[in-house]
Enzyme design. Structure first.
Site, mmCIF file in Angstrom:
data_model
loop_
_atom_site.group_PDB
_atom_site.id
_atom_site.type_symbol
_atom_site.label_atom_id
_atom_site.label_comp_id
_atom_site.label_asym_id
_atom_site.label_seq_id
_atom_site.Cartn_x
_atom_site.Cartn_y
_atom_site.Cartn_z
ATOM 1 N N CYS A 24 -8.813 1.228 9.594
ATOM 2 C CA CYS A 24 -9.113 2.252 8.589
ATOM 3 C C CYS A 24 -10.320 3.102 8.958
ATOM 4 O O CYS A 24 -10.343 4.303 8.691
ATOM 5 C CB CYS A 24 -9.323 1.606 7.226
ATOM 6 S SG CYS A 24 -10.438 0.196 7.256
ATOM 7 N N CYS A 25 -11.372 2.475 9.519
ATOM 8 C CA CYS A 25 -12.640 3.190 9.670
ATOM 9 C C CYS A 25 -12.618 4.322 10.699
ATOM 10 O O CYS A 25 -13.101 5.416 10.399
ATOM 11 C CB CYS A 25 -13.766 2.201 9.977
ATOM 12 S SG CYS A 25 -14.097 1.046 8.633
ATOM 13 N N HIS A 37 0.808 -1.224 0.000
ATOM 14 C CA HIS A 37 0.000 0.000 0.000
ATOM 15 C C HIS A 37 0.839 1.273 0.000
ATOM 16 O O HIS A 37 0.432 2.274 0.593
ATOM 17 C CB HIS A 37 -0.926 -0.009 1.226
ATOM 18 C CG HIS A 37 -2.097 -0.933 1.123
ATOM 19 N ND1 HIS A 37 -2.011 -2.186 0.593
ATOM 20 C CD2 HIS A 37 -3.405 -0.783 1.483
ATOM 21 C CE1 HIS A 37 -3.204 -2.773 0.650
ATOM 22 N NE2 HIS A 37 -4.055 -1.946 1.175
ATOM 23 N N GLU A 76 -14.253 -7.602 1.045
ATOM 24 C CA GLU A 76 -14.865 -6.290 1.354
ATOM 25 C C GLU A 76 -15.384 -5.670 0.063
ATOM 26 O O GLU A 76 -15.105 -4.523 -0.249
ATOM 27 C CB GLU A 76 -13.825 -5.367 1.995
ATOM 28 C CG GLU A 76 -13.141 -5.994 3.207
ATOM 29 C CD GLU A 76 -12.187 -5.041 3.933
ATOM 30 O OE1 GLU A 76 -11.478 -4.286 3.243
ATOM 31 O OE2 GLU A 76 -12.177 -5.052 5.167
ATOM 32 N N GLY A 110 -2.419 -0.666 -6.324
ATOM 33 C CA GLY A 110 -3.394 -1.722 -6.070
ATOM 34 C C GLY A 110 -4.546 -1.203 -5.226
ATOM 35 O O GLY A 110 -5.694 -1.591 -5.427
ATOM 36 N N HIS A 111 -4.267 -0.365 -4.272
ATOM 37 C CA HIS A 111 -5.317 0.310 -3.491
ATOM 38 C C HIS A 111 -5.294 1.782 -3.867
ATOM 39 O O HIS A 111 -4.421 2.525 -3.460
ATOM 40 C CB HIS A 111 -5.085 0.132 -1.996
ATOM 41 C CG HIS A 111 -6.308 0.448 -1.170
ATOM 42 N ND1 HIS A 111 -7.108 1.554 -1.400
ATOM 43 C CD2 HIS A 111 -6.874 -0.207 -0.122
ATOM 44 C CE1 HIS A 111 -8.105 1.570 -0.523
ATOM 45 N NE2 HIS A 111 -7.988 0.518 0.253
#
Lengths: 641, 641
Positions: A407-408, A131, A308, A182-183
Site C-alpha cells: 500500500c505505501c 476490500h 496497524e 470494512g476498509h
C-alpha cells in the site's frame, strides 16, 4: 461562507506549479525514479498480469483481494504527474493498464479482479473484511486523477459505470445491502467523482456510506452470521473498523489508522458539501483526539503494529512505533479537508508536520525504497539480534524496495505527484497559503484573479518572498503563521505590518488594493527548538526532540556513532543550524555540545555510581532524511538533563 | 580441594532450619497456602486424573506432553517440606499421586503419561521438541526429594528403574540413540540420583548428556529428517536449545533461559564431580555472559517472550521483560552449584539477588498467585488498552492463580520448601554462610562438627549475630561479605576484626579455636543506594534503580499515584529507610523527595517548554512485594536528573 466558494483541491493541480526547492525535488524524484520502479514492481509481482483474468486455481501469483488498489494508486499518481509533466512513454504504459482494467469490468459494471477469478459468485458477501469497496474507491480516485491530468475519459467512464452499479447494490431499498466498507476509502473517492462529474448521486452514495456506518442493527452481524463466523473478531471488533458507533457519536479516533483517516477525509468532505454541522463537529472532535493525544511528534499515527491501529491516549512507543506511512498520508488528506471545512492554521500546522516528518521519511532520497512503519528509535544492536520470525517486511530498520502488502509505495507516489494541491487553498476571494515552497500559482474567483510567485529557501531559511505577479479584483492573501513560529515579521513593499493586527485563526489576512508587482515579505524565524512531550507520554520522559521550523531532527549513527541512547543533550547546551548543500540532498544540520555516557571499566552491568560523561559534539539531521547512509541506529527523543 | 569434600546441598535440608524472618515466612506460606492450592490445581485441571491412563482420543483434558513435570515438581516440594514439617494429610495426598505414577510405569521401566495414552509407540521419536527426558528429570528430582524428606523409597525405586532404562536407550552403543534432551533438566537430576544412591551409572549418564550436546554429526538433523521436518526451526535453531556447539566451546549464554540454567546447573555439577577443568571453565564463562551482560537488575534473565529466551548483550527491555520466574529459579540452582565448584562470594551475591528480587516476586505474599513473566515497568494505562489477543496468561500485570503452561507455580514451591539448602555450603571443615537469615544449622566434617545459631533482622537490618553453639575440631566459619556492602564490620566476642585482613574471594574466613558460645557479630551497613546501568543498557539510560542491602525497590501506584514515569528522583535527593511491620508483611520502606512532571494546561501534546515540576514525596517498596494491593502501575527504573 458557502461550500460552493471552496475550490476543490483537485482543481489546483495545474494552477499551482512547484518551481524548485525540497518539495519540487521530491516530486521530480517521484517522477523520474519512483513511478517507473513501481510500474516494474506491479509488473514483476504479477499484479498487472492479474488484470488479464487468466489466473486459475493452482496457478502461482494468486491475485490478492486488494491488488487492484495498487494499480489504482499508481494510475492516480501518473495522472497527477502528467498534469504537470508530459511523459508520453509513461502515459502509454498507463493507458495499457487502463485498457486491461476496462476489460475486467463485467456487463453490469462490476470491476474487481479478485472476485472475478478467485472467488467468482461471492461478490459483496464479506463487505467487512474483503476490500471490494476499498479497491473501487482507489480506482475511482485513479480515474478522476487520470482524467484531470490527461483529459482522457476512458477510465473515468469505466468507473462511473462501476459507481452507478455500486449505488444500486448498497442502501436500504428493496434487495439492497445495507452495508458499508470494512476498509473505508470510497467515501472520499465518491466526493471526487461527484466534483469531477457534477453527478449528485455520487455525493449521495458517499453520504449514505458515512451515515450508515456503525448504526444498529449492525449489518455486519447479519453478514458474519451468514458467513458462519462465530469467533470473536480480532482487534476488538468494530472499533477497528470505526464502526462501533455512528460517526456523529464517536468520541475518540479508533482502530486501523489508515481506515480512520480515509474515512474522516470523506466525512469532512461530506460535512462541507452537505453543510452538516453534526458531521463537522465530529470531524473536529476526532481530529483533536488524534492530534492532541494519539500522534507522534513526527505526525505519525497508529502506534501499534497489531492491527496497524490507534491504541490509547498517550501510548506512543518509539522503538515499536508503527506510524504507517499510509496513515500519515491519510492525515495529510484529512488536514487538507479540514482546511476547506474551516480554514484554521492549526490544521495546516499538522499537515506540514505530517508531510515533512511522517510522509517524507517513508521514501528514500532517491525515491527507490520505502518505509512502511516509521520508528522513532532504531537500535541497530537490537535489530541485529532479532530472529527472522520477529521481522516483518513492513517493520524494518531500513527502507525496502517493495512489500507483500504494497500500500505505501504507490501512496507516497500519488501524494508526491500531487503536492501542488496542498500549497494553497481558496475560499471565495481569499487565497490561503498553507505551505511555503517555491511555486507559481494562479487563482480565479468571482470578480477577479491573482497570480502569486513564491520564492524561498524554506524549510531551511526563514525568508519568504511572495510577489503578486498579476491581480484583478480584491483578493485577500492569507499567509499561514505556523504555530511553531514565535516572532513572525511581515512587510508589503518594504512597509512593515504588525502580524498580530492581521492574524486570525493562524493566518495573516492581507487585504488591499493589490497592484501587480506587490512584494510580500514574510519572515518566520526558526531558532532550534527543544520539544518536550506531555508527561503522560511516558516513553518520552527525560528526553527532548529537536525541531527547527517545520523540520523534526534526529541523531543518526552515521554522524554520532552507535549507542545513541548513551548520548545526552544537556538543557543549557547551545544548538546551531548550518546548511550543507552536499549532505542528504541539501539539509540544515544542527550541532551542539553534549555528553556520551561511558561505563566505568570494571564491567559491572549495574553499579552505584552514575556513568562517566565524556564531552561530544552532537549532530542532528532531519528525520525525513535518516536511513539514507550506511545502516545504523537512529533516535528522535534524546536524553536531556 | 577434592569434590568429595563438598557437601551435597540436598543433604542440608534437615541440617539447616529456618527459625523466623522473611525467608521462613515465605517457606511457611508455601507450606500452608501454596502446596494445598497447587494440589487442587493439579487435580482440577485433569493432571492427576491423567495418571490413571484413562484418556482416549476425543476425551477432554488431553494430557499435555509435560504435565508429568507439574506433578513431579509438586512432589519434590512436598518432599522438601516434609523434611522439616510433618503433615500426614499432605503426605497421604502425595503418596496417592506416587502410587498412580508408579502404575504409569511400563514393564521396561518407561514412565511417561503422554506417550502412553496420546502417542503410544512414538516414544523417543522427537527428543528435540518433546519433553520425555525433561519430565524424567523432574520425576527423578521429585523422587530424590521425597526419599530425603520422608525416607520412603517407592518413588525413588520407580525412578531408578526408569533411569536404568533410559541409560540403555541413550548413548553411542549398538541400537542406542545418540541424542540428548531438547529441554535440559535430567542432567542435574541424574547427579542428584547419583548422590542419593551412590550409583555411578547415573553420573555417567548425566555426563554423557552434557558431553554429547551440540556435537557433530548432529543427531537432531537425523531426527528431524526422520520426522519429515524441513522447515526452518523457530528461535534460530539449535542455539535455542543450547545445542549449537559443544558446551565447552560455547561463548555466550543462549536460547531458552530455563533450559540454559538447568543445563548449566548440571554442567557445573559434572564439572565438580568429574573434576573437569574444561567444563568448569565453560561454566564460569557462560556464567559471566549471563551475569555481566544479560541479566536484569532484579536478577531476572531471558528478556524476550519470543522463545522465553536470552537475546543479545544489554538487550533488557523493562516493559516487555519476560524474566520468567522459572529462569530466576534456574539461576539460583546454578549459583548454588557455582558456589560448590568455587566458593566465591560473587556467586552468592547473584544467588541472593535472584532469590529476593526475581524469585520472590513470582509469588504473592499469600502464596496463592503467581507471576510467570516479571516485568520491571508495568503501566496500567497501557495494559488497560490492550486487546485480548495481545495478552497471554504468562505475561500479565497481575499475578495469576495458575497458567496453561504451569511450570512456574510448582517451581516456586520447590524452591521455597528447600530454602534451607541455600543458606550455607560446606567444603571440608569450612562452612560458608551464603545467606543471612534467622536459622539453626549443624554440620559435621572430618574431625569435627559445628552448630551455628543465626539471629538477625536481615534483610531489613544490618546486624547479624552468629553464635557458635556447639563445636568440635577446627572449623573455618566463612561469612559472605556482599558485593553491595562497602563498610562491613566484624567482631568475635566483642573484639573487632579487620574485615580486609580475613577477606578472600568475598568471604571473611574465620579460623580459631572455637569455644561453644562464641559470638560473631557481623554488621553489613545498608544505606539506600542508587544503581545505574551501563550505558549500553539503553532502556535504563537517564534512570536509577533503588536498592538497600540485597533488596531492590520500585515505585508503585498504590503509594505514588498513577503516572510513575512522570516522577523524577533528582540526584541529590536524600532517601531514608524505615521499617513498617504492618505493610506488605513487614518491609522497610524508602522515602525521599522528588518531582512530578506536569504538563502546561494548554493541552498540547508536544511543546517547546520543559514540563512543570511539582514537589512530591516518593515512596519505594521492595520489588518482590509489588502487586499485592490494588492493581496499578509499577516502575523499577525511575527517572533521575
Amino acid at each position: 461562507m458557502k461550500h460552493s466558494e471552496v475550490q476543490a483541491p483537485e482543481t489546483m493541480l495545474q494552477q499551482v506549479k512547484l518551481t524548485c526547492g525540497l518539495l519540487k525535488r521530491v516530486q521530480d524524484t517521484n517522477r523520474t525514479n519512483t513511478l517507473p520502479i513501481e510500474y516494474e514492481q506491479l509488473r514483476d509481482t504479477g499484479r498487472l498480469e492479474s488484470l488479464k483474468l487468466g489466473w486459475k486455481p493452482g496457478d502461482p501469483n494468486r491475485p490478492h483481494h486488494f491488488w487492484d488498489s495498487d494499480e489504482a494508486k499508481w494510475l492516480e499518481a501518473v495522472g497527477y504527474s502528467l498534469a504537470n509533466y508530459s511523459d508520453p512513454e509513461l502515459e502509454a504504459l498507463a493507458d495499457a493498464v487502463i485498457d486491461d482494467l476496462a476489460d475486467v469490468q463485467q456487463e453490469d459494471g462490476y470491476l474487481n479482479t479478485y472476485y472475478t477469478v478467485v472467488e467468482p459468485g461471492k461478490r459483496w458477501s464479506n463487505t467487512r473484511i474483503m476490500h471490494e469497496l476499498y479497491c473501487a474507491g482507489h480506482l475511482i480516485e485513479g480515474a478522476v486523477a487520470y482524467y484531470q491530468g490527461t483529459g482522457k475519459r476512458k477510465f473515468l467512464d469505466v468507473m462511473c459505470r462501476y459507481a452507478d452499479y455500486i449505488a444500486t447494490v448498497f442502501g436500504h431499498g428493496e434487495g439492497q445491502i445495507p452495508s458499508y466498507p470494512g476498509h473505508e476509502e470510497i467515501e472520499l473517492a465518491l466526493v471526487k467523482l461527484y466534483r469531477a462529474t457534477g453527478e449528485e448521486k455520487y455525493l449521495d452514495l458517499a453520504e449514505y456510506f458515512v451515515d450508515e456506518r456503525g448504526r444498529q442493527p449492525h449489518y455486519w452481524d447479519v453478514e458474519r452470521a451468514a458467513l458462519g463466523e462465530t469467533d470473536t473478531p480480532r482487534w476488538g471488533g468494530s472499533e477497528y473498523f470505526q464502526a462501533h458507533a455512528p460517526i456523529v457519536e464517536q468520541t475518540d479516533i479508533e482502530g486501523h489508522s489508515v481506515r480512520a483517516t480515509y474515512l474522516m477525509s470523506g466525512v469532512t468532505d461530506v460535512a462541507l458539501l452537505q453543510d452538516d454541522a453534526e458531521l463537522a463537529e465530529a470531524s473536529k472532535r476526532l481530529w483533536h483526539s488524534m492530534v492532541d493525544r494519539r500522534m507522534y511528534v513526527t505526525g505519525g499515527i497508529g502506534s501499534s503494529a497489531n492491527g496497524e491501529r490507534f491504541t490509547s491516549d498517550y501510548d506512543l512507543p518509539n522503538d515499536t512505533a508503527y506510524a504507517e506511512t499510509c496513515a500519515a498520508i491519510g492525515a495529510v488528506f484529512w488536514a487538507r479537508r479540514m482546511l476547506d471545512l474551516d480554514p484554521r492554521g492549526e490544521y495546516a500546522d499538522v499537515m506540514e508536520r505530517c508531510l515533512y516528518n511522517a510522509v517524507l521519511p517513508g521514501v528514500s532520497l532517491d525515491g527507490k525504497d520505502f518505509f512502511y512503519a516509521n520508528m522513532l528509535d532504531v537500535n541497530k544492536a537490537v535489530w541485529d539480534a532479532k530472529r527472522p520470525e520477529e521481522c516483518h517486511d513492513s517493520e524494518q530498520p531500513q527502507r525496502q524496495p517493495w512489500f507483500g502488502c504494497a500500500c505505501c509505495p504507490p501512496n507516497v507516489a500519488r501524494l508526491a505527484a500531487s503536492l501542488n494541491m496542498y500549497v494553497y487553498s481558496r475560499r471565495g476571494s481569499t487565497v490561503y497559503c498553507n505551505l511555503y515552497t517555491p511555486s507559481e500559482a494562479e487563482f480565479r474567483f468571482e470578480g477577479g484573479s491573482v497570480r502569486l510567485l513564491q520564492e524561498t529557501d524554506y524549510p531551511w531559511d526563514e525568508r519568504i518572498h511572495l510577489t503578486v505577479a498579476e491581480v484583478s479584483g480584491s483578493p485577500t492573501v492569507a499567509l499561514r503563521i505556523p504555530g511553531w513560529c514565535r516572532k513572525p515579521a511581515l512587510s508589503i513593499n518594504g512597509e512593515n505590518i504588525k502580524v498580530s493586527a492581521v492574524l486570525a485563526n493562524g493566518y495573516a489576512l492581507l487585504t488591499r488594493e493589490w497592484v501587480a508587482g506587490d512584494l510580500i515579505e514574510l519572515t518566520l524565524p526558526m531558532p532550534v527548538e527543544r520539544l518536550y512531550a506531555r508527561p503522560e507520554v511516558w516513553m518520552d520522559n527525560g528526553c527532548t526532540a529537536i525541531q527547527r521550523g517545520p523540520i523534526l531532527y534526529c541523531l543518526e549513527a552515521a554522524d554520532n556513532g552507535e549507542g545513541l541512547h548513551a548520548l545526552v543533550l544537556p538543557e543549557g547546551s547551545a544548538l546551531s543550524a548550518s546548511y550543507d548543500a552536499d549532505l542528504l540532498g541539501g539539509v540544515a544540520l544542527i550541532t551542539g555540545k553534549g555528553w556520551r555516557k561511558t561505563a566505568p571499566g570494571n564491567g559491572t552491568l549495574y553499579a552505584p555510581g552514575a556513568p562517566n560523561r565524556q564531552p561530544v559534539e552532537l549532530t542532528f539531521v532531519p528525520y525525513y532524511a535518516w536511513g539514507n547512509r550506511a545502516p545504523g541506529s537512529m533516535l528522535v527523543w534524546v536524553h536531556t538533563c
